[in-house]
Scaffold this active site. Structure first.
Site, PDB file in Angstrom:
ATOM      1  N   HIS A  55      -1.183 -13.264 -30.376  1.00  0.00           N
ATOM      2  CA  HIS A  55      -1.468 -13.322 -28.950  1.00  0.00           C
ATOM      3  C   HIS A  55      -2.963 -13.510 -28.712  1.00  0.00           C
ATOM      4  O   HIS A  55      -3.780 -13.345 -29.624  1.00  0.00           O
ATOM      5  CB  HIS A  55      -0.958 -12.062 -28.265  1.00  0.00           C
ATOM      6  CG  HIS A  55       0.538 -11.979 -28.230  1.00  0.00           C
ATOM      7  ND1 HIS A  55       1.218 -10.990 -27.547  1.00  0.00           N
ATOM      8  CD2 HIS A  55       1.498 -12.766 -28.782  1.00  0.00           C
ATOM      9  CE1 HIS A  55       2.527 -11.170 -27.687  1.00  0.00           C
ATOM     10  NE2 HIS A  55       2.708 -12.248 -28.433  1.00  0.00           N
ATOM     11  N   GLU A  57      -5.217 -11.763 -27.246  1.00  0.00           N
ATOM     12  CA  GLU A  57      -6.082 -10.625 -27.538  1.00  0.00           C
ATOM     13  C   GLU A  57      -6.370 -10.504 -29.028  1.00  0.00           C
ATOM     14  O   GLU A  57      -7.501 -10.208 -29.441  1.00  0.00           O
ATOM     15  CB  GLU A  57      -5.426  -9.329 -27.042  1.00  0.00           C
ATOM     16  CG  GLU A  57      -5.189  -9.281 -25.555  1.00  0.00           C
ATOM     17  CD  GLU A  57      -3.780  -9.737 -25.160  1.00  0.00           C
ATOM     18  OE1 GLU A  57      -3.186  -9.106 -24.281  1.00  0.00           O
ATOM     19  OE2 GLU A  57      -3.291 -10.736 -25.750  1.00  0.00           O
ATOM     20  N   CYS A  80       0.623  -6.736 -23.844  1.00  0.00           N
ATOM     21  CA  CYS A  80       1.983  -6.280 -24.108  1.00  0.00           C
ATOM     22  C   CYS A  80       1.961  -4.928 -24.826  1.00  0.00           C
ATOM     23  O   CYS A  80       0.998  -4.575 -25.507  1.00  0.00           O
ATOM     24  CB  CYS A  80       2.742  -7.309 -24.944  1.00  0.00           C
ATOM     25  SG  CYS A  80       2.059  -7.568 -26.594  1.00  0.00           S
ATOM     26  N   CYS A  89      -0.274  -5.717 -28.232  1.00  0.00           N
ATOM     27  CA  CYS A  89      -1.700  -5.987 -28.032  1.00  0.00           C
ATOM     28  C   CYS A  89      -2.440  -4.760 -27.514  1.00  0.00           C
ATOM     29  O   CYS A  89      -3.644  -4.617 -27.728  1.00  0.00           O
ATOM     30  CB  CYS A  89      -1.874  -7.154 -27.073  1.00  0.00           C
ATOM     31  SG  CYS A  89      -1.317  -8.729 -27.763  1.00  0.00           S
ATOM     32  N   ALA A 158       8.667 -41.199  -7.782  1.00  0.00           N
ATOM     33  CA  ALA A 158       7.756 -42.319  -7.544  1.00  0.00           C
ATOM     34  C   ALA A 158       8.319 -43.127  -6.395  1.00  0.00           C
ATOM     35  O   ALA A 158       9.533 -43.360  -6.321  1.00  0.00           O
ATOM     36  CB  ALA A 158       7.622 -43.181  -8.794  1.00  0.00           C
ATOM     37  N   SER A 172      14.322 -50.880  -9.361  1.00  0.00           N
ATOM     38  CA  SER A 172      13.248 -49.906  -9.160  1.00  0.00           C
ATOM     39  C   SER A 172      12.137 -50.004 -10.203  1.00  0.00           C
ATOM     40  O   SER A 172      11.192 -49.230 -10.170  1.00  0.00           O
ATOM     41  CB  SER A 172      13.814 -48.479  -9.187  1.00  0.00           C
ATOM     42  OG  SER A 172      14.412 -48.204 -10.437  1.00  0.00           O
ATOM     43  N   TRP A 174       9.031 -52.096 -11.741  1.00  0.00           N
ATOM     44  CA  TRP A 174       8.353 -50.791 -11.717  1.00  0.00           C
ATOM     45  C   TRP A 174       7.658 -50.663 -10.368  1.00  0.00           C
ATOM     46  O   TRP A 174       6.965 -51.586  -9.956  1.00  0.00           O
ATOM     47  CB  TRP A 174       7.328 -50.683 -12.840  1.00  0.00           C
ATOM     48  CG  TRP A 174       7.921 -50.719 -14.196  1.00  0.00           C
ATOM     49  CD1 TRP A 174       7.996 -51.778 -15.042  1.00  0.00           C
ATOM     50  CD2 TRP A 174       8.528 -49.618 -14.860  1.00  0.00           C
ATOM     51  NE1 TRP A 174       8.604 -51.413 -16.212  1.00  0.00           N
ATOM     52  CE2 TRP A 174       8.938 -50.097 -16.117  1.00  0.00           C
ATOM     53  CE3 TRP A 174       8.772 -48.290 -14.537  1.00  0.00           C
ATOM     54  CZ2 TRP A 174       9.578 -49.286 -17.053  1.00  0.00           C
ATOM     55  CZ3 TRP A 174       9.390 -47.493 -15.465  1.00  0.00           C
ATOM     56  CH2 TRP A 174       9.797 -47.971 -16.698  1.00  0.00           C
ATOM     57  N   LEU A 208      14.901 -40.492 -21.080  1.00  0.00           N
ATOM     58  CA  LEU A 208      14.466 -39.141 -20.712  1.00  0.00           C
ATOM     59  C   LEU A 208      13.706 -38.456 -21.852  1.00  0.00           C
ATOM     60  O   LEU A 208      13.905 -37.282 -22.139  1.00  0.00           O
ATOM     61  CB  LEU A 208      15.653 -38.270 -20.275  1.00  0.00           C
ATOM     62  CG  LEU A 208      16.408 -38.709 -19.027  1.00  0.00           C
ATOM     63  CD1 LEU A 208      17.507 -37.702 -18.683  1.00  0.00           C
ATOM     64  CD2 LEU A 208      15.478 -38.920 -17.848  1.00  0.00           C
TER      65      LEU A 208
END
Length: 506
Positions: A55, A57, A80, A89, A158, A172, A174, A208
């Protein structure tokens, strides 16, 4: 409460450090820490770089060493107080002898909370509420996840200036510029899941995935701080970071890979504090300034497609599938992850053990009637895919199916969808569905941030960017507040958030 200037300045730096963990810490929060010595001088800095790693810290305290005794620690999230993959931590701060701890945001997770109380009980002065708003903003994805039990949702669209996302004939590509599209891929790469509706899948057959090799995703996770490349981060001791050089061996847990002898690549290694990876060592990896041209790190440690500090990776070509062109995107010490340009990687590895193969971000198709074509590109092997279907649908679709109840007899219950994604460790969702799915998310109050790319063009007719969103009269408008308005190539990017978010703690 009036905040002393010194507290504000050091916490602002801790917030900046926390931001370096974006995209690599899920399902953990992003956290930054600054440690001062007893004379008020900066002795150590750190941030949480990857889930399972040290972490913030711990990293900062390791850097500070004995100088932390009697000093002050600034932490963006309450330390934590539980033992998970790493120790608490709060106890690390006590063992280091820190006299004061300044906290920006209390930990909303009851399993981990209690660090502030433990510190106070042992005589440490604790100040809370310093730069809370800034610390919440940098950690907004995880705080949404922890407070509301669902992922943070960013809706991206967009459109032309008149709000059209497609022409009358449905075309669509671009509307926006290559620069805007590259920026979208940068945001995709930092998300845990990309969500789209079946309408988008049928109309556009999207992948995607986050496109590899773009200016915003050069094969290394994007980090601020390097003038060479937005995807490179200057470490301590670099030409772009005036803080003192801290050798990798003295900074456990920072971004890099621990090898034999405990050396860490990426922390003070070489002239600019970055591990070198020469072009050609690993296909798809860009040059990284640092040590010599052969890509050698401290004590000859190498990341060359054959070995990573003793962890054999060449047999899997970094993705377990023998894919050519795989480069290293996100990589960390033992327990961290290696992710290629294509979104593949090895996680949980350590010296001599590369760990398990992972892919990401997760692709999610919201498809109530199971209409996803068998040959849809979203079902290829470029990343894992989850197809959410109604629990009353009979289908033989060969995919990882998530069955969900319907909402009002029609589409899927989106609250249930987000709860299921949260249970899978998804902290941030990038919503790229069409207008119908976007409207449903907006209507149900499930959009936390809107990122809009507007092109200097007009259509006059065609598909609107947003479908029905439950607004019947002007008094029911969904009000937003702009956070950012910036040019992206010839386009404009707008970032806005709802002015009211029920259930969100302050």
């Amino acid at each position: 409460m009036e905040i002393p200037a010194q507290d504000a300045a050091h916490m602002a730096r801790a917030v900046e450090l926390a931001g370096h963990g974006h995209g690599t810490t899920s399902p953990n929060p992003v956290v930054g820490c600054v440690v001062l010595d007893a004379d008020g001088r900066v002795a150590g800095e750190g941030f949480h770089a990857y889930a399972g790693g040290p972490h913030a810290e711990v990293v900062a305290l390791a850097q500070a060493g004995e100088r932390a005794r009697g000093g002050t620690a600034y932490v963006t999230l309450e330390p934590c107080d539980h033992t998970g993959r790493t120790g608490p931590c709060s106890r690390a701060l006590l063992e280091a002898g820190v006299a004061r701890v300044v906290i920006a945001v209390p930990d909303p997770n009851p399993k981990a909370a209690g660090g502030a109380a433990r510190l106070r009980a042992h005589g440490v002065a604790v100040t809370s509420g310093v730069l809370t708003e800034a610390a919440e903003r940098v950690n907004e994805e995880w705080l949404t996840y922890a407070r509301l039990g669902r992922p943070h949702v960013t809706w991206k669209f967009a459109a032309t200036l008149d709000g059209r996302s497609a022409a009358e004939d449905g075309t669509s590509k671009w509307i926006t510029s290559p620069e805007a599209r590259a920026d979208v891929h940068r945001l995709r790469a930092a998300s845990d899941a990309i969500v789209a509706g079946i309408g988008t899948v049928l109309a556009d057959d999207p992948h995607l995935t986050a496109r590899p090799g773009s200016a915003y995703n050069p094969g290394l996770v994007a980090r601020p701080g390097s003038a060479h490349n937005p995807g490179l981060m200057a470490r301590s001791g670099s030409a772009h970071d005036a803080r003192p050089t801290v050798p990798g061996r003295d900074t456990p847990g920072v971004r890099g890979s621990t090898g034999a002898g405990g050396h860490v690549l990426g922390a003070g290694a070489g002239d600019e504090g970055l591990v070198a990876v020469a072009r050609g060592d690993v296909p798809g990896v860009r040059d990284v300034p640092g040590t010599g041209p052969d890509g050698a790190g401290p004590d000859g440690a190498r990341l060359d497609g054959a070995r990573l500090d003793g962890a054999r990776l060449d047999g899997a070509r970094l993705d377990g599938a023998g894919r050519e062109g795989a480069g290293v995107g996100r990589w960390g010490a033992g327990g961290g992850s290696l992710v290629s340009d294509a979104g593949f990687g090895v996680t949980g590895g350590s010296s001599g053990s590369p760990g398990a193969v992972v892919r990401g971000p997760l692709r999610v198709v919201v498809d109530p009637s199971a209409r996803t074509p068998r040959d849809a590109r979203v079902l290829d092997d470029q990343a894992p895919t989850l197809v959410a279907v109604a629990d009353d649908v009979d289908t033989d679709l060969k995919a990882d199916l998530l069955r969900l109840p319907r909402h009002d007899g029609g589409g899927l219950d989106l609250h249930a969808l987000l709860r299921e994604l949260a249970a899978r460790g998804v902290v941030s969702v990038f919503l790229e569905g069409g207008p119908t799915l976007a409207g449903a998310f907006v209507e149900q109050g499930l959009v936390d941030r809107v990122v809009a790319y507007l092109a200097p063009a007009l259509l006059g007719s065609g598909r609107a960017a947003l479908g029905a969103a439950g607004v019947r009269t002007i008094g029911e408008l969904h009000h937003l507040k702009f956070d950012e308005i910036s040019p992206i190539g010839p386009d404009v990017r707008l970032i806005a958030r709802p002015t009211t978010q029920p259930g969100r703690e302050k």
